[in-house]
Design an enzyme around this catalytic site. Sequence first.
Site, short mmCIF file in Angstrom:
data_model
loop_
_atom_site.label_atom_id
_atom_site.label_comp_id
_atom_site.label_asym_id
_atom_site.label_seq_id
_atom_site.Cartn_x
_atom_site.Cartn_y
_atom_site.Cartn_z
CE LYS A 1 -4.31 -1.37 1.97
NZ LYS A 1 -4.43 -1.65 3.21
CG HIS B 1 -2.56 6.95 2.93
ND1 HIS B 1 -3.38 7.60 3.71
CD2 HIS B 1 -2.62 5.56 3.13
CE1 HIS B 1 -4.03 6.66 4.55
NE2 HIS B 1 -3.54 5.55 3.88
CG HIS C 1 0.58 5.29 7.39
ND1 HIS C 1 -0.27 4.69 6.39
CD2 HIS C 1 0.44 4.34 8.29
CE1 HIS C 1 -0.71 3.62 6.80
NE2 HIS C 1 -0.29 3.38 7.85
#
Length: 572
Positions: free
Chosen positions: A133, A136, A139
């Site tokens: 993932k 983004h 985080h």
Amino acid sequence: MDMLTRIAALTAETLDAVWPDAADKPDAAALRGFLAVPPDPAMGDYAFPCFRLAKSLRMSPIQIAQKLADTWAHADVARAEALNGYLNFFLNRGNFAKETLETVLAAGGNYGGGTEGTGKTICLDYSSINIAKRFHIGHLSTTMIGHSLRRIYDFLGYKTVGINHLGDWGTQFGKMICAYKLWGTKEEVEQGGVDALEALYVRFHREAENDPTLEDQGRAWFKRIEDGDPEAMEIFNWFKELTLKDAAKTYDMLGVSFDSYAGESFYIDKMEPVIQSLRDKGLLTQSEGAWVVDLSEDNMPPCLILKKDGATIYATRDITAAIYRQDTYHFDKCLYVVAYQQDLHFRQVFRVLEKMGYPWAKDCVHVSFGMISFEGQALSTRKGNTVHLDDLLHDAVEKARAIIEEKSPNLENKDEVARQIGIGAVVYADLSNNRIKDIDFSWSRALNFDGETGPYVQYTHARCCSLLRKAAELALPAADYAALDDDESQALLRLIGRFPDVIREAADKYEPSMITRAVTDIAQAYNKFYYEHRILDGGDAAAAARVALTQATRDVIKTGLWLIGIEAPERM
Ligand code: ARG
């Protein structure tokens, strides 16, 4: 020691000297709470309202104030005057300036640091990204709060262990391998990195709507990972590598690093004994075919340990990880910097550990934080409405670069400074609020050189550096600290004086924003001082004192920015 604490301690001492036998006298800590700052500076720097003691001493506030004033023996710290039942303190400003500045300057950049953590270990679980993932903006907070707390504890002498508890286990990885085998190519994934993996995953779900056999194939691939099948493991590990390679670029930009990347998959072969121990302790009960720990006594839903099909879950791995960390690092505290959405999860996990009889369960702390939105828009991965952190950081650096081009076209190493300012603006925005509050990120706010921002504080630091460069060319005499008796110098000195207390409070409350607040206040107080006083004028002992104050300010801002993970350029 912060001046308020000090005056409180001396007041407690004086109280003891006058009334050695009086019962229930407030102690220094209680007295500190009673001390106030009078609205009119003519009434002193601090005031102690003596009616607080009237009851326990059975005497009028006026008499108490008078007695205390007569006995007060600390004129070197402050003069004490009785007035209308108040004991008013007037700081010995020159001594205060001298003491504060000598302490800061003697510490050589370590002012506020300490050794109280020596011999103690703190584990910090932060950032903890998910494999395959993109990193983004969601985080950002876990990464920067964790990173900052780590620096704060390091500064206080603790041993810290930074752990990136990777999200690298789950059926989705079976689906991803399946999708890769069906539609992916090595080159494509190698080039596209995490983006390519995300695209494969999205395609899997799209196609699975029409082809239900895909789900079975995905499950079969996950089973192969579980069984350690070489082909499955090779692909899975490659996905992991790609993700970490991408993440490393972001971590590099932020200056963040870890001691361990032991994520969920690391605990797969360590769960069995833990599950056995839960069983032996009579904590596992069956519920609709699954095994759970009942937490109804604690008003919580049961903590799921094994699903109906025997699979472990996120909580099983967290329980195992906590035990592993205690066995491996013997932590005095284990902090989990994770969004508040996981509040229940951690309460359950910690409670299960407690029920298992681990006394250290109380040392596990969920350091939670609020959501981040972007320019007023809520972000959601599901709706595809995300902001990738590396894009955000690159944009920030570019925008900072444009501002530099306009404000200081002659600056050397513009790229380096643009990076420091751009990243600093983002990090400051993230750490400027109480962590539990939701935050909205906005470019115009983050990059405003005049507001309460990273660039503003950095600019103040650069201003101090520039002044110190000029001062170095003058032959200044020794400083006369008594010259710093004006209100602006004193306001700044007080903020500097209490900076070590702020660091400790931030550590106790797991709250980096307290340091952000402190450096901002110091920067503002310095700028006020700077506008009211011509620092180098006269080239005399008073100028030398103002230079010393400038140097102390620079040191403290630099330390404060470091503690929240922001660099401090010397010119900008
Ligand atoms: N990977 C998880 C997420 O992104 C966070 C993990 C936090 N740490 C933990 N020990 N559970 O939501």
